[in-house]
Design a protein around this motif. Sequence first.
Motif, short mmCIF file in Angstrom:
data_model
loop_
_atom_site.label_atom_id
_atom_site.label_comp_id
_atom_site.label_asym_id
_atom_site.label_seq_id
_atom_site.Cartn_x
_atom_site.Cartn_y
_atom_site.Cartn_z
N LYS A 68 0.89 -1.29 0.00
CA LYS A 68 0.20 -0.22 0.10
C LYS A 68 0.80 1.37 0.02
O LYS A 68 0.11 2.49 -0.32
CB LYS A 68 -1.10 -0.02 1.07
CG LYS A 68 -0.45 -0.15 2.53
CD LYS A 68 -1.56 -0.12 3.56
CE LYS A 68 -1.01 -0.68 4.73
NZ LYS A 68 -2.19 -1.00 5.89
N LYS A 71 2.53 3.69 -4.44
CA LYS A 71 1.42 4.29 -5.04
C LYS A 71 1.13 3.80 -6.39
O LYS A 71 -0.08 3.51 -6.89
CB LYS A 71 1.36 5.85 -4.83
CG LYS A 71 0.21 6.63 -5.42
CD LYS A 71 -0.91 6.46 -4.81
CE LYS A 71 -2.00 7.68 -5.35
NZ LYS A 71 -3.33 7.01 -5.53
N THR A 74 0.16 0.18 -6.83
CA THR A 74 -1.42 0.01 -6.20
C THR A 74 -2.41 0.42 -7.37
O THR A 74 -3.47 -0.13 -7.55
CB THR A 74 -1.57 0.73 -4.96
OG1 THR A 74 -0.56 0.42 -4.10
CG2 THR A 74 -2.71 0.62 -4.53
N ASP A 75 -2.01 1.70 -7.96
CA ASP A 75 -2.86 2.06 -9.03
C ASP A 75 -2.99 1.15 -10.02
O ASP A 75 -3.88 1.01 -10.78
CB ASP A 75 -2.25 3.54 -9.65
CG ASP A 75 -2.55 4.56 -8.53
OD1 ASP A 75 -3.31 4.25 -7.52
OD2 ASP A 75 -1.88 5.74 -8.79
#
Length: 157
Positions: A68, A71, A74-75
């Motif tokens: 997490k 970024k 995760t995207d």
Amino acid sequence: MVLESYYGVLTGLFSPVLSLNIVLAEFILASMLVLIITLIYKLLGNQNKAKEIKTQISEMQKKMKEIKENKEETDRLATEMLKLTNQQMRSSFKPMIVVLIIAFVFLPWMSDVFVNSVVSLPFSLPFFGNDFGWLAWYIVVSLPLSMIFRKALGVVT
């Protein structure tokens, strides 16, 4: 005229069930409808593909929890999950159309047959009062039955 004859055919077809206690009659009809709907999803949906997509989404969710802080990754995973979810929705479209047709056939007839309250409760519930009409009883019966039938038949949604 057409509606009356259509209702008459369904009433005649299900007259043995409708002659039972109203609670039991609607329970049996709801059970039959839920079983038919579950079978439609099993037969018209690609269960192997649905299981595969569900597994992939679950794995991606675990990865997203682990990373997490990253970024960008995760995207990227969120975008892939969205694509998989879209595939899953498209694969369930055909069974959903058939189920809607069945709902348009049976639910108006059931509202015509079960005009009085079906279940009287010994207490009062907010928004419902102390009795359930046919639709509330149908929902109360169909939700757990749907889960049971889907589990028993191995239907993935």
